[in-house]
Every structure is written in structure tokens, then in C-alpha cells.
Design an enzyme around this catalytic site. Structure first.
Site, short mmCIF file in Angstrom:
data_model
loop_
_atom_site.label_atom_id
_atom_site.label_comp_id
_atom_site.label_asym_id
_atom_site.label_seq_id
_atom_site.Cartn_x
_atom_site.Cartn_y
_atom_site.Cartn_z
NE ARG A 182 -3.80 0.49 2.13
CZ ARG A 182 -4.48 1.05 3.13
NH1 ARG A 182 -4.50 0.49 4.33
NH2 ARG A 182 -5.14 2.18 2.93
CB CYS A 241 -1.83 4.63 9.34
SG CYS A 241 -3.22 5.21 10.35
#
Length: 290
Positions: A182, A241
Site C-alpha cells: 500500500r 497511516c
């Protein structure tokens, strides 16, 4: 007293009868928002109350402005904490299924409001509790209201504009808690844009844990984060995040390792990408697109 503390299953078992104990079950699943409540109803640690990530530990999403899990309004969060029976001197134990992902979010929120003593993550979470033979209950606790008096600490937060101004600062260490695919932008299962904030370093939160789902020893955690910091000061570290949840896991682990509590970019990637003018990077840490 350290700001980040772990409790073993045996230690929790020995404390279950303490009157000042508040236990929060923080189980959640991003792909099944009803999972936590359903699992809690099926069975939880005796005396635990359910803290839902989206209903209790996050505020409402502002489409096109906020990330996926914006911070709750302090007054609203305080009301929930008091309803759960929280007092200033309460001992709080937080758990989820095991990794501590959502429990760490609750820990950070309590820290943000000033509850910095007597707060523990159950090491290994409910998985460890079950493996140790711990019993589960379906009884719903009915605590007397608490009177916890918390106040948000703005020094623990960095917003998007502040962070964007700091991206060229060579002293900044920006840690991204998402998994490497990711981070690199190779996959993106949750957000409409893939990649990472330019200059960030990948520090997947799962690397804070051993193969059994327990936190690594403090010395190993310190070695892990020292490698991320290099020669840069820990005082210039910022965590983020996907939506401000797993970054709290890194912040907890940093504190376990003996580092000071660093600020959180709470909006994180899901907020960052709502403004097309903000830069996005793909590939490895050094890649920058401007």
C-alpha cells in the site's frame, strides 16, 4: 510511570475483581463494521464494555474533507468514557482480537484527553486470553457513571497544512504504518488514490509484533525505530497511516521502546488525498512527486 504499558492475560485475570477497573473491547473489522458489536455480544471478557471504532472512537466523516476515521469531538468522547464508568484514577485495559490495532487507537485517544496513567493494552488481545483459557461472558455490564475530566492536548496532533510545510525539512521522520504494498502504491483496497506522502518511510505496524501477536521486547522495538530515525531527532517524528488508526499502534510501540510520544497526523492518507494539490509519491521511500 511509562505512558505505554502492556498487561498479560495472567495480570488481567488477577485484576478482574478490582472496583476501579474499566475494560474496553475494541474489536472491529474494516470490511465488516458490524463485526465488533456482533463478536462482543457472542462473548467478551467479563466486565468489558464495547467501544466501536466508528461510533465511539471516531467522529463523523466529512466527505471530500476528512479522512475515513476523523477524531471524535472531545465532549462526545468524554461523555462516552464517563458512561463507561471512567474516573481520573481508573485502571483501563484495552483489547481487540489480538494485534492491538484498535485498542491502540483507544489508548491514543485517552492519552490525548490526558488519561496517561493506569492505561494498558492486553498483550496479545482476546486471542491470547482465549489461548490462556480465559473465560468469556455475555453479560452486559451496567457501570455507575464516571467523572473523568479530560482535556485534549493539541501538541499531539499535526494537521495537513502543518505537515505539508514540513515535508522539505531534513529533520522530519514521517512514518507510515501501512503495509509496504500500500505504501508503494502497488495496491489500494480502501482509498481512491494509491501511494504515500512524499518523504515518508514505511514502518508497517505489524512489525511491532512477534509471530504470536504479542509486542516485541522494548529493546527490539527501539532497534526497529532507531533504524527508521537514523541521525534525525525523535522529537521531529510524525506518525500517520490510512485513517489515523494503525499509526497509533506505532506511537504506542515507540513509547514502549522508550521514545517520547510523537504527534499524529490524524487525518492520514485518506484525508491527505482529498486535496489534489497535495503531493503524492509512489514506489520506495525516496520517490517524490511534486
Amino acid at each position: 510511570m511509562p505512558i505505554a504499558q502492556l498487561l498479560s492475560t495472567d495480570q488481567l485475570q488477577a485484576r478482574l475483581d478490582q472496583p476501579e477497573l474499566v475494560i474496553l473491547d475494541c474489536r472491529f473489522a474494516l470490511d465488516d463494521p458490524a463485526y465488533g458489536q456482533r463478536s462482543y455480544a457472542d462473548g467478551h471478557i467479563a466486565g468489558a464494555q464495547f467501544a466501536d471504532l466508528e461510533r465511539d472512537l471516531s467522529g463523523p466523516i466529512q466527505k471530500g474533507i476528512s479522512g475515513r476515521h476523523p477524531l471524535p469531538e472531545p465532549a462526545q468522547l468524554l461523555a462516552r468514557l464517563r458512561a463507561w464508568g471512567l474516573h481520573d484514577n481508573s485502571t483501563v485495559v484495552l483489547y481487540d482480537d489480538g494485534p492491538g490495532t484498535f485498542a491502540a487507537r483507544a489508548w491514543w485517544l485517552l492519552t490525548w484527553l490526558g488519561k496517561r496513567e493506569g492505561v494498558y493494552l492486553l498483550d496479545g488481545g482476546l486471542q491470547a486470553w482465549r489461548e490462556a483459557g480465559g473465560e468469556l461472558s455475555q453479560v452486559l455490564p451496567q457501570p455507575a457513571p464516571g467523572d473523568f475530566d479530560g482535556h485534549p492536548d493539541s501538541s499531539l496532533l499535526v494537521d495537513a497544512s502543518q505537515l505539508q510545510q514540513r515535508l522539505t525539512d531534513p529533520q522530519l521522520t514521517l512514518l507510515d504504518a501501512r503495509a509496504l504494498p500500500r505504501f508503494r502504491g502497488e495496491v489500494e483496497p480502501l482509498d481512491p488514490v494509491a501511494g504515500h506522502i512524499p518523504g515518508a518511510r514505511c514502518a508497517a505496524f505489524t512489525d511491532n509484533l512477534d509471530s504470536t501477536g504479542h509486542f516485541l521486547p522494548a529493546a527490539q522495538l527501539r532497534q526497529r525505530f532507531a533504524a527508521q530515525l537514523g541521525e534525525r531527532p525523535a522529537s521531529e517524528l510524525v506518525a500517520y497511516c490510512g485513517s489515523g488508526v494503525t499509526a497509533c499502534h506505532n506511537l504506542f510501540a515507540l513509547c514502549l521502546a522508550g521514545y517520547p510520544l510523537a504527534p499524529l497526523y490524524a487525518g492520514s492518507w485518506s484525508e491527505w488525498i482529498t486535496d489534489p494539490s497535495r503531493p503524492v509519491a509512489v514506489g520506495d521511500e525516496q520517490t517524490r512527486n511534486r
